[in-house]
Design an enzyme around this catalytic site. Sequence first.
Site, mmCIF file in Angstrom:
data_model
loop_
_atom_site.group_PDB
_atom_site.id
_atom_site.type_symbol
_atom_site.label_atom_id
_atom_site.label_comp_id
_atom_site.label_asym_id
_atom_site.label_seq_id
_atom_site.Cartn_x
_atom_site.Cartn_y
_atom_site.Cartn_z
ATOM 1 N N LYS A 83 0.797 -1.141 0.026
ATOM 2 C CA LYS A 83 -0.011 0.141 -0.054
ATOM 3 C C LYS A 83 0.974 1.095 0.149
ATOM 4 O O LYS A 83 0.532 2.159 -0.659
ATOM 5 C CB LYS A 83 -1.019 0.117 1.256
ATOM 6 C CG LYS A 83 -2.077 -0.927 1.019
ATOM 7 C CD LYS A 83 -2.959 -0.923 2.130
ATOM 8 C CE LYS A 83 -4.323 -1.695 2.244
ATOM 9 N NZ LYS A 83 -5.271 -1.664 3.487
ATOM 10 N N ALA B 206 -2.743 1.501 6.247
ATOM 11 C CA ALA B 206 -2.888 0.525 7.466
ATOM 12 C C ALA B 206 -3.582 -0.459 6.813
ATOM 13 O O ALA B 206 -4.324 -0.226 5.677
ATOM 14 C CB ALA B 206 -3.755 1.420 8.532
ATOM 15 N N ASP B 207 -3.915 -1.467 7.655
ATOM 16 C CA ASP B 207 -4.471 -2.897 7.335
ATOM 17 C C ASP B 207 -4.982 -3.410 8.586
ATOM 18 O O ASP B 207 -4.092 -3.560 9.458
ATOM 19 C CB ASP B 207 -3.637 -3.695 6.366
ATOM 20 C CG ASP B 207 -4.848 -4.656 5.495
ATOM 21 O OD1 ASP B 207 -5.489 -4.227 4.600
ATOM 22 O OD2 ASP B 207 -4.913 -5.713 5.906
ATOM 23 N N THR B 208 -6.094 -3.971 8.564
ATOM 24 C CA THR B 208 -6.709 -4.631 9.738
ATOM 25 C C THR B 208 -7.182 -5.893 9.458
ATOM 26 O O THR B 208 -7.726 -6.283 8.347
ATOM 27 C CB THR B 208 -8.104 -3.762 10.237
ATOM 28 O OG1 THR B 208 -7.505 -2.368 10.488
ATOM 29 C CG2 THR B 208 -8.581 -4.423 11.489
ATOM 30 N N ARG C 217 -2.096 -2.990 11.442
ATOM 31 C CA ARG C 217 -0.519 -2.557 11.166
ATOM 32 C C ARG C 217 -0.595 -1.175 10.373
ATOM 33 O O ARG C 217 -1.601 -1.208 9.379
ATOM 34 C CB ARG C 217 0.140 -3.604 10.209
ATOM 35 C CG ARG C 217 1.565 -2.992 10.144
ATOM 36 C CD ARG C 217 2.354 -4.128 9.597
ATOM 37 N NE ARG C 217 3.913 -3.822 9.256
ATOM 38 C CZ ARG C 217 4.747 -3.707 10.323
ATOM 39 N NH1 ARG C 217 4.655 -4.321 11.533
ATOM 40 N NH2 ARG C 217 5.950 -3.622 9.959
#
Length: 198
Positions: free
Chosen positions: A54, A76-78, A113
């Site tokens: 990303k 961010a990634d969840t 993150r």
Amino acid sequence: MAAARLVLGSGSPRRREILESLRIPFFVRIPHVDETVQPGEGPDAYLERVVGAKLGAVHALLDEAEQQTAAIILVADTSVIHRGEILGKPANVEHAEAMVRALAGDTHEVKTRFALASSATGLPFHAETVTTKVTFRALSDEEIRDYAASGEGADKAGAYAVQGFGASFVSRIDGNYSNVVGLPACELVVALQRHAPR
């Protein structure tokens, strides 16, 4: 901290709302990366790979003026992890129902993150994974079916929204609530303060 304009590399309205609540100025560039979990890939390795992709994708979207007028890229990634399995966004109502049924009466982890990078170079200077434990109460079959059919969790990891009706399923949260929504506000602000120009 507030003077540093962010590029938010996300199409998530939840992440936008969190930044707005923190009064951090930003504009949005939405990256398009492959978020498919690779064979044998664990949750931490998955998050590191996707967040890195990303960052690169967002930096490539910026024109020269944007690179200079912004200061920081935020991506961010969840992921929702239940018993070692990554639960992404449900493919359909039946998939959402299966996810919620698996989470019912049990504890799972939500890992977000996030990474910060220079808008000029695209090089990261901070990356951090924050983990929150979430416990669901026991749910009836009717509750599970009705919730999946409502569509609230259709575009969310784990097929539920903790900031919506899905909150009625949560009996306990250990850790950062906003992390479950999609961005750990406390850790983000600390990181921005730490790296703010002196």
